[in-house]
Motif scaffolding. Structure first.
Motif, short mmCIF file in Angstrom:
data_model
loop_
_atom_site.label_atom_id
_atom_site.label_comp_id
_atom_site.label_asym_id
_atom_site.label_seq_id
_atom_site.Cartn_x
_atom_site.Cartn_y
_atom_site.Cartn_z
N GLY A 1 0.13 -0.42 9.02
CA GLY A 1 1.18 0.68 9.06
C GLY A 1 1.60 1.05 7.65
N CYS A 2 1.31 0.48 6.84
CA CYS A 2 1.70 1.09 5.53
C CYS A 2 1.14 2.07 5.01
CB CYS A 2 2.27 0.51 4.14
SG CYS A 2 3.08 -1.25 4.73
N ARG A 3 -0.72 2.26 5.13
CA ARG A 3 -1.31 2.61 5.05
C ARG A 3 -1.68 4.38 5.79
NH1 ARG A 3 -6.00 3.04 1.76
NH2 ARG A 3 -7.53 4.17 2.90
N ARG A 4 -0.59 3.97 7.24
CA ARG A 4 -0.88 4.93 7.73
C ARG A 4 0.60 6.05 7.37
NH1 ARG A 4 -3.37 4.54 13.16
NH2 ARG A 4 -0.71 5.90 14.19
N ARG A 5 1.28 5.22 7.11
CA ARG A 5 2.66 6.57 6.46
C ARG A 5 3.15 7.23 4.78
NH1 ARG A 5 6.88 5.19 10.67
NH2 ARG A 5 8.10 6.59 8.66
N GLY A 6 1.97 6.09 4.58
CA GLY A 6 1.94 6.36 3.41
C GLY A 6 2.55 5.51 2.31
N ILE B 1 6.99 0.10 11.19
CA ILE B 1 4.97 -1.04 10.67
C ILE B 1 5.50 -1.91 11.37
CG2 ILE B 1 4.60 -1.74 8.31
CD1 ILE B 1 5.94 0.18 6.75
N ALA B 2 6.73 -2.57 12.14
CA ALA B 2 6.74 -4.14 12.54
C ALA B 2 6.05 -3.27 13.65
CB ALA B 2 7.87 -4.30 12.69
N VAL B 3 5.41 -2.35 14.30
CA VAL B 3 5.06 -2.63 16.04
C VAL B 3 3.59 -2.79 15.10
CG1 VAL B 3 3.51 -0.66 17.30
CG2 VAL B 3 6.17 -0.79 16.97
N TRP B 4 3.10 -2.80 14.02
CA TRP B 4 1.80 -3.28 13.19
C TRP B 4 1.19 -4.89 13.33
CZ3 TRP B 4 -3.14 -1.35 13.99
CH2 TRP B 4 -2.52 0.86 14.32
N ALA B 5 3.16 -5.64 12.33
CA ALA B 5 2.61 -6.78 12.25
C ALA B 5 3.17 -7.76 13.03
CB ALA B 5 4.03 -6.33 10.31
#
Length: 346
Positions: free
Chosen positions: A114-119, A56-60
């Protein structure tokens, strides 16, 4: 008379051949790694999978860098778009200028994607990474030391920061090291969030809100000490008003969240428990197979020993007979000799 002070580095960049190694950039990179490392440990402790925080950090992180730079450029636009300035400098992030408010805001957007993509629930992720973000800020503030920027009012305290550069309107002298004050404050914020999270089982974004509120308190007084150019509203610097506004929002969120969602999330990452159970079952099956193999091997060895004992038992009478025959022959020979001796005597 200056008895003691914190020296400033003579330069904020070293060159490895043609490659510049900038202290400001190094501080940010190290801070990101620390935040991801600590966030990963806290995420696993809450029941998540290893590696999720980094994914998720890759997005954040990219969103946060863009947001931080945008906030700085917008609030200090005269540094880049006024007469005699070069607008291209707005893209030179390595020279300093990242607004934490924009970094958190846009970084949160990236984390949400990122969270949305991972649920994954965004508040749970925010709680896990909150202390790490505070530590990242503590490390990142040392980038201001390398650039000799964002210092406070003049002072002769033993821990005063000695500014030697005269570029961009700087006046050499000793000043309050506001970068150091904020760095230490952020470390305290990280420790506070970790303690409060363990003590009160904060969940649903309340650990992150505590981080935000605590940081705003420290930012308010360190901002008040700074002497760099800034926009003022009713006698206060713009960042003071921002800190006050964000502080109120964070406290309000904590109050409302505690009423609506008490306690902590039972599940932070769907499938993480199933994956852990599957791994446990696999390890158990491996252990059972290993135990079965050991028992089988022990049984085979025992059977082999029994066969050997049986063979020895079967051969026993024959061996005993063979041993007795020479003894009998020897006895007969001795008897004959004694008889012959007796005949001669007679």
């Amino acid at each position: 008379m200056e008895l003691a002070f914190i020296p400033s580095p003579s330069r904020g960049v070293l060159y490895l051949g043609p490659i510049p190694l900038r202290g400001y950039a190094f501080c940010i990179i190290i801070g990101v790694f620390v935040a991801v490392w600590l966030g990963n440990k806290r995420w696993i402790a809450r029941g998540g999978r290893a590696g999720t925080v980094a994914d998720i950090a890759v997005w954040a992180v990219p969103f946060g860098l863009v947001g931080g730079r945008l906030y700085h450029v917008i609030t200090d636009y005269e540094l880049y778009f006024s007469a005699g300035r070069d607008w291209v400098d707005a893209f030179k992030v390595w020279e300093g200028g990242l607004g934490i408010w924009g970094a958190i805001a846009l970084g949160a957007l990236g984390a949400w994607i990122g969270c949305r993509r991972r649920g994954i629930p965004m508040p749970a992720y925010a709680d896990a990474v909150a202390p790490g973000i505070a530590l990242a800020q503590a490390i990142g503030r040392w980038g201001n030391w390398f650039n000799q920027e964002l210092y406070g009012k003049p002072t002769d305290l033993p821990w005063a920061l000695k500014i030697t550069s005269s570029a961009d309107g700087r006046v050499p002298g000793t000043y309050h090291p506001t970068f150091l004050y904020e760095s230490l404050w952020c470390i305290g914020v990280a420790l506070l969030v970790i303690w409060a999270d363990r003590r009160f089982k904060l969940g649903h974004g309340r650990a992150f809100a505590l981080y935000v509120a605590a940081y705003c308190v420290g930012r308010f007084w360190t901002e008040y000490l700074r002497v760099d150019d800034a926009h003022h509203i009713l006698g206060l610097r713009l960042n003071n008003w921002t800190a006050l506004f964000v502080f109120l929002l964070a406290v309000l969120y904590m109050v409302l969240s505690a009423k609506k969602h008490p306690g902590r999330e039972a599940i932070v990452e769907p499938g993480a428990d199933a994956a852990g159970a599957s791994q446990t079952d696999t390890e158990a099956e491996t252990g059972i197979e290993a135990a079965g193999d050991t028992k089988a091997q022990d049984g085979a060895e025992a059977a082999s020993d029994m066969k050997a004992d049986g063979a020895a038992t079967d051969a026993g009478p024959e061996a005993a007979t063979e041993e007795q025959v020479p003894v009998a022959d020897e006895t007969k020979d001795e008897a004959k000799d004694e008889a012959g001796t007796a005949t001669k005597k007679s």
